[in-house]
Each structure stands twice: as structure tokens, then as C-alpha cells.
Design a protein around this motif. Structure first.
Motif, PDB file in Angstrom:
ATOM      1  N   GLY A 110      -3.024 -17.412  -8.239  1.00 17.27           N
ATOM      2  CA  GLY A 110      -4.184 -17.057  -7.952  1.00 17.27           C
ATOM      3  C   GLY A 110      -4.801 -15.755  -8.225  1.00 17.27           C
ATOM      4  N   MET A 111      -3.963 -14.664  -8.051  1.00 12.81           N
ATOM      5  CA  MET A 111      -4.497 -13.434  -8.667  1.00 12.81           C
ATOM      6  C   MET A 111      -4.884 -13.287  -9.939  1.00 12.81           C
TER       7      MET A 111
ATOM      8  N   ILE B  62      -9.284  -7.570  -3.723  1.00 14.35           N
ATOM      9  CA  ILE B  62      -7.684  -7.834  -2.923  1.00 14.35           C
ATOM     10  C   ILE B  62      -7.626  -6.945  -1.866  1.00 14.35           C
ATOM     11  N   ASN B  63      -8.321  -5.736  -1.871  1.00 15.25           N
ATOM     12  CA  ASN B  63      -8.052  -4.984  -0.660  1.00 15.25           C
ATOM     13  C   ASN B  63      -8.927  -5.128   0.702  1.00 15.25           C
ATOM     14  N   ALA B  64     -10.108  -5.931   0.570  1.00 13.41           N
ATOM     15  CA  ALA B  64     -10.966  -6.258   1.590  1.00 13.41           C
ATOM     16  C   ALA B  64     -10.244  -6.771   2.926  1.00 13.41           C
ATOM     17  N   PRO B  65     -10.600  -6.410   3.861  1.00 11.95           N
ATOM     18  CA  PRO B  65     -10.141  -6.768   5.304  1.00 11.95           C
ATOM     19  C   PRO B  65     -10.316  -8.270   5.405  1.00 11.95           C
ATOM     20  N   ARG B  66      -9.243  -8.979   6.074  1.00 16.20           N
ATOM     21  CA  ARG B  66      -9.185 -10.095   6.290  1.00 16.20           C
ATOM     22  C   ARG B  66      -9.024 -10.577   7.769  1.00 16.20           C
ATOM     23  N   PHE B  67      -9.533 -11.669   8.009  1.00 17.57           N
ATOM     24  CA  PHE B  67      -9.404 -12.136   9.283  1.00 17.57           C
ATOM     25  C   PHE B  67      -8.096 -12.762   9.685  1.00 17.57           C
TER      26      PHE B  67
ATOM     27  N   ALA C 261      -4.722  -3.893 -10.925  1.00 15.14           N
ATOM     28  CA  ALA C 261      -3.765  -4.724 -10.554  1.00 15.14           C
ATOM     29  C   ALA C 261      -2.352  -4.125 -10.651  1.00 15.14           C
ATOM     30  N   GLY C 262      -2.121  -3.477 -11.691  1.00 21.41           N
ATOM     31  CA  GLY C 262      -0.672  -2.840 -11.678  1.00 21.41           C
ATOM     32  C   GLY C 262      -0.714  -1.402 -12.212  1.00 21.41           C
ATOM     33  N   GLY C 263      -1.789  -0.769 -12.033  1.00 20.53           N
ATOM     34  CA  GLY C 263      -1.703   0.732 -12.255  1.00 20.53           C
ATOM     35  C   GLY C 263      -1.908   1.079 -13.744  1.00 20.53           C
TER      36      GLY C 263
ATOM     37  N   LEU D   7     -14.473  -4.172  -8.895  1.00 16.56           N
ATOM     38  CA  LEU D   7     -14.633  -5.749  -8.120  1.00 16.56           C
ATOM     39  C   LEU D   7     -13.518  -6.143  -7.650  1.00 16.56           C
ATOM     40  N   PHE D   8     -12.456  -6.293  -8.815  1.00 18.01           N
ATOM     41  CA  PHE D   8     -11.205  -6.782  -8.283  1.00 18.01           C
ATOM     42  C   PHE D   8     -10.378  -6.053  -7.345  1.00 18.01           C
ATOM     43  N   GLY D   9     -10.375  -4.747  -7.323  1.00 17.07           N
ATOM     44  CA  GLY D   9      -9.811  -3.927  -6.313  1.00 17.07           C
ATOM     45  C   GLY D   9     -10.336  -4.126  -4.923  1.00 17.07           C
TER      46      GLY D   9
END
Length: 594
Positions: free
Chosen positions: A86-87, A585-590, A130-132, A580-582
Motif C-alpha cells: 500500500g505504501m 504518511i505522517n498526517a494525524p489519523r482518527f 520514505a527511506g531517507g 506530498l508523500f511525507g
């Protein structure tokens, strides 16, 4: 594994941005490939669009790669996504989004960029997010080659283009009877061009056909056999056709007479063929660039001047940019006033045409008003949106500029040769452009469909796809359609900053530029160097301009603008895609407690 239905929205976003990426490739990359043909008047814009549409589509569908690299040029280590398909899906969506956003922006602001470098930069940004930094190959096997091509590709292509043009110049153009010399040299050029273009298709433009791994004897047989056949066909059909036009002055010859072949040797020209009163069968390839100090080349210009009577009358019939500029005062005010006056005339004509339209009276929903809206507003808008790009006057756009006076000085430093001789090379230039377009469609369409094929495969199977991805034919066709649409509707916006904006073009110059660029692409494909066709054609254009014997015959300010566009492409697309990717993937989630 089952389809990842929870990520349907990502598939839709991927489809949208891949479409925009393919659209941008057509509007930017394909446009700059055909800019030389349009600028030299070998093709009109709508003819170039049709030729490019056919060749790019056939190249993508018939010879496009059925297996594409998941990560373009192995820039990023894809193993970082092995445990989370998925990533990987999200990463490819962000990459194609970053590439398409910058490509559309660059096209809008007339910045010719490399579409390969767009997707490479976007993948680099995603890899870092994603991986530095360690996930990206920064050395020669990765981004190092990309950076090196910024200087190497233009120089190599320029060197070959200069050799081709100088051979043409001193063997043909400067001869007393240049038409005769051109006809004698023509079979050699047909053979040599076919050899180069066949190699271009075999080594770069046909990954699906598996021809790259042919044995040396088979390869040589295919290349020289094809060149021999094409040369024989040229001598049989092309040679008598152009002989009737340029030597006999037969203005009644039409394009379909080409297929008459040898029968044209016995075709009798009209009685007035070649006289000043007869129409000239050869176009004036320097139209709009003649000055009082530069005699118009033999051919169309001679007949035009004779019919006009005087140079002044001819100037009134066909406005000349340089004459307009030379008449301006030292501070340029008069030139500015002329430009403003022309703009006022165009605006006045537009207002007059609006006045003549039927008026809407009463409620807009009334049948009569609906008809007026559809017939005089909606239909013209749709027609302009879909087909307006095909009929733009690119030559005027190239010379109408705030620095037009300086550009006129650039053009004035280029020698003008016989139109009849130039006409011989227009056919070779079109052939070169079309073949290069086929190779481009089969190879560079992967910049858009490669990431999308990964998106599709991950979404469909729900599993990690590895370093290679199958590319279904429908994806190639879909990408090719958007590529053609991009060229037809917005390609003119890139063509306007190339061609005559960089140096004066003619068929011999354009032919040399395109052939030199093709040779560089062939060599680079054998050395596995990721060169850009954009960089090659720009380098070839500058080199041919220098062959005029004056470095000021090249618009170096325009070259600098293009080079700056190349340099900023990789970091900007990387920042867009990586951020955009960062963020996602780091956005707050419910959160839900179970």
C-alpha cells in the motif's frame, strides 16, 4: 491476493495524474522535438501535430515497453516498500503527481524540460521521504548520470549537428549551382539518415520488439538493408518529384504526383514555368527575414519581389520584423508604438466581430437565446479548446517578443541560401522528425505509464510487484492518447520559445539539428546514458547557429532560460512529490479503540 479496494481512491488519483503527465509530455517534450520542423517551415503546425500524433501513438502501442521499470533508472531502492504494498501504491501516486504538476506548470510558463528528469526527480523525493537519503542512489549509477547529461548531451548532439551542417554547407549550399550539388548529395543523405534512424529505432525505440539484443551480423543486415531500400525508393520517387519542382519550375505538380515516380521524368512543365510571372513551386523559407541589405535567396523570393515591383511594396504586402525594428528610433519608442498599434487593431477587430453577433434578448432559457448561446458561444469555445492549438501561428509567436529587436539582430547574422536547395532538405527533415517521434513514443511514454502500471498492478493484486511491472496494452494506448491531446492543444506554447527564438531556422539547419540529436540519442542508448531528447535538440540548435560564424547568431539568453529549466526540474519535482508523500504518511489519523 485480492484487489486493494480500500485504496480505490488512490487508483483514481493515480489515473488522473498519469493522464496529466502524459498530457504534459505531449505538450512539452514532443512539442520541442517538432519545433525545428515547424520553425523551418518544413511543416505547418497542424501537419506536425498530425504526423506526431500518428508516429507517437504507433510507437507507444506497437513498440512500447510491455515491461517497465518500477523505479525509473533505478534511482531509488524499491526494497524499502517490500513489506507494505500500500505504501508503494501511495509512493507512485505521489511521484506521478509531482511530475505532472511541475510539467504542466513548466509548459504553462514556456519552460522546455526533460520529462524523464521530471519523473526521476519525483521518485527521488519520494525515496528520501520514505527511506531517507540512503534509499536514493546518488552516485554514477543513479542521479550522477542525470546531472552529467546536462552538459554532455548538448555538447555531443551539438558536435554531430555541426558536422552535418558544415558538410551540407560547404559541399552543397555555397556552391555556385547548389541545387545540382544538393541533388547529387541527396542519395548519400537518404542512405546515411536511414542508417541512423534505423539504429535509433532498434536500440532506443523498440523495447517491446526485442531488437536491441540482435546479433551484430543480423543488426548490420537489417540496418544497411533498410537504408538501401529507402535510398532506392528515394531515387525512384522523390528525385523526379523534386526535380520537376526545383529545376523545371513546374508549379502544377501536387503532392499526389509523388507516387507517379519515374513517369515524372517525361512530364512537360507549363510554358511559363520558371518565369517571373509564373507561381513559384518552392516556398520562401526565409519569409519575414529578408532585409534591404540581404538579397532574397533565389527561388520564391525572386518571383515575389518581381511581382511586388519594389522592395518597399513587398514589405507592405508582407510585414518584415527586422524592417519594422530598423525603422524604430534609438530608444525603441517607435517600435513599441508599432507593436501597440498592431495590438489595438487586433482588439478593434475582435470588438467588431463581437458586435456582429446576435444579441440575447429576454430570458436566456428561451429557445432563440439557447440557440445563440450554443451556436455563437459554446461551439466556438469548444472548437478553440479542442482544435485551437493546431492553428496557432508559431512563427509569429517566435518572433513577437519584448526583445524582438535583439532577436532580429540574431537572425540578421545568419546567411540565407537558395530556397530551391533548402527545399530538398525539407523532406529529409520531416523524415528525421517522424522517425525520432516514433522512437520517442515507444520509449518516453514509459515516463507516464511506468509509474501508473505499478499503481494499477499493486491495486489489482494487492501485492508487492518488484523491480519490473507488466504494462498492459490499454495503458500504453491510454497514455498515447493523452500525449497526442497535449501536443495538439498546448504544444504551441513550448514551440514558441524554441526554433527561431534561439537562432534562424531553415530546412538545412533543421535537418542538421534533428540528425545530430538523433545520432547523440543512438550513442547514448548504447552507453546506457539517460540523455534527454530536449537537451540534445537544444544543444544541436545552438551548435548549428554558431556555424554561421558568429556567436551572436544564437540567442544565448534563451539558451540560459532553457538550461535553468533543466537544472531546477529535479529538485522541484522532488520537493513536490516528497512533501506530498511525507505529509500524507505522517498526517494525524482518527483512532478507534477496539
Amino acid at each position: 491476493m485480492a484487489r486493494m479496494s480500500q485504496y480505490d481512491y488512490l487508483f483514481v488519483f493515480g489515473l488522473f495524474f498519469a493522464s496529466m503527465d502524459a498530457y504534459g509530455i505531449g505538450a512539452n517534450d514532443v512539442a520541442n522535438s517538432f519545433a525545428t520542423s515547424v520553425s523551418s517551415r518544413s511543416l505547418r503546425l497542424w501537419q506536425a501535430c498530425i504526423a506526431a500524433a500518428i508516429m507517437e501513438f504507433l510507437g507507444a502501442v506497437l513498440a512500447g515497453a510491455r515491461v517497465s521499470g518500477t523505479i525509473k533508472n533505478d534511482i531509488v531502492d524499491i526494497e524499502i516498500f517490500r513489506d507494505d504494498p500500500g505504501m508503494l501504491l501511495l509512493a507512485m501516486v505521489c511521484a506521478v503527481a509531482g511530475s505532472s504538476i511541475w510539467l504542466i506548470f513548466a509548459t504553462r510558463h514556456q519552460m522546455p524540460v526533460s520529462t524523464t528528469h521530471c519523473i526521476v526527480g519525483a521518485l527521488t523525493g519520494v525515496g528520501v521521504a520514505a527511506g531517507g537519503p540512503g534509499a536514493v542512489h546518488w552516485g554514477w549509477d543513479g542521479l550522477g548520470q542525470i546531472f552529467a547529461t546536462w552538459g554532455v548531451a548538448p555538447l555531443v548532439a551539438g558536435g554531430f549537428a555541426a558536422v552535418v551542417y558544415l558538410l551540407t554547407k560547404y559541399i552543397v549550399l555555397v556552391r555556385e549551382d547548389s541545387v545540382r550539388a544538393g541533388l547529387i548529395m541527396a542519395p548519400f543523405w537518404w542512405f546515411a539518415v536511414t542508417v541512423i534512424l534505423t539504429l535509433c529505432i532498434l536500440w532506443k525505440g523498440s523495447p517491446n520488439l526485442g531488437l536491441k539484443d540482435m546479433s551484430t551480423p543480423d543488426l548490420m543486415a537489417a540496418v544497411f538493408g533498410t537504408a538501401t531500400v529507402v535510398c532506392a525508393l528515394a531515387c525512384t520517387f522523390w528525385l523526379p518529384f523534386v526535380y520537376c519542382k526545383v529545376v523545371r519550375g513546374d508549379y502544377t505538380v501536387r503532392w499526389y504526383h509523388f507516387f507517379a515516380g519515374p513517369a515524372l521524368w517525361w512530364r512537360a512543365p507549363p510554358a511559363d514555368a520558371g518565369s517571373f510571372t509564373a507561381p513559384d513551386p518552392v516556398p520562401d523559407y526565409y519569409l519575414g527575414h529578408h532585409t534591404a541589405s540581404d538579397p532574397a535567396p533565389a527561388g520564391a523570393a525572386d518571383a515575389e519581389n518581381a511581382r511586388a515591383g519594389t522592395d518597399a511594396e513587398n514589405a507592405r504586402a508582407q510585414p518584415d520584423l527586422r524592417k519594422e525594428d530598423s525603422a524604430s528610433s534609438e530608444d525603441g519608442k517607435e517600435g513599441k508604438e508599432i507593436t501597440e498599434e498592431n495590438e489595438q487593431v487586433r482588439n478593434r477587430d475582435a470588438r467588431l466581430s463581437d458586435v456582429e453577433l446576435p444579441k440575447i434578448e429576454g430570458a436566456w432559457i428561451e429557445p432563440r437565446n439557447l440557440w445563440i448561446i450554443a451556436r455563437y458561444h459554446a461551439v466556438p469555445f469548444v472548437k478553440k479548446a479542442l482544435f485551437g492549438g493546431l492553428f496557432q501561428d508559431v512563427l509569429t509567436l517566435q518572433t513577437t517578443h519584448k526583445d524582438s529587436r535583439r532577436l532580429a539582430d540574431v537572425h540578421s547574422r545568419a546567411k540565407q541560401y537558395d530556397n530551391k536547395t533548402e527545399h530538398l532538405y525539407s523532406f529529409l527533415q520531416v523524415m528525421t522528425a517522424c522517425t525520432a517521434s516514433f522512437a520517442h513514443g515507444s520509449n518516453d511514454i514509459s515516463n507516464a505509464v511506468g509509474p501508473f502500471s505499478t499503481i494499477y498492478e499493486v491495486w489489482r493484486t494487492g501485492s508487492y510487484v518488484g523491480a519490473k511491472t507488466n504494462v498492459p496494452t490499454w495503458i500504453l494506448a491510454y497514455g498515447a492518447i493523452w500525449l497526442v491531446i497535449g501536443l495538439a492543444t498546448y504544444g504551441y506554447n513550448i514551440m514558441r520559445v524554441l526554433g527561431n527564438r534561439l537562432t534562424l531556422h531553415s530546412p538545412t539547419r533543421g535537418f542538421s539539428m534533428e540528425l545530430g540529436s538523433s545520432i547523440a540519442v543512438v550513442l547514448a542508448s548504447q552507453l546506457a546514458l539517460p540523455v534527454s531528447t530536449t537537451q540534445c535538440i537544444v544543444g544541436a540548435t545552438a551548435a548549428v547557429g554558431i556555424c554561421n560564424g558568429d556567436v551572436k547568431s544564437v540567442n544565448w539568453r534563451g539558451i540560459a532560460w532553457i538550461f535553468a529549466s533543466w537544472v531546477i526540474t529535479v529538485p522541484i519535482t522532488g520537493v513536490i512529490a516528497g512533501c506530498l508523500f511525507g505529509i500524507i504518511i505522517n498526517a494525524p489519523r482518527f483512532g478507534y479503540s477496539g
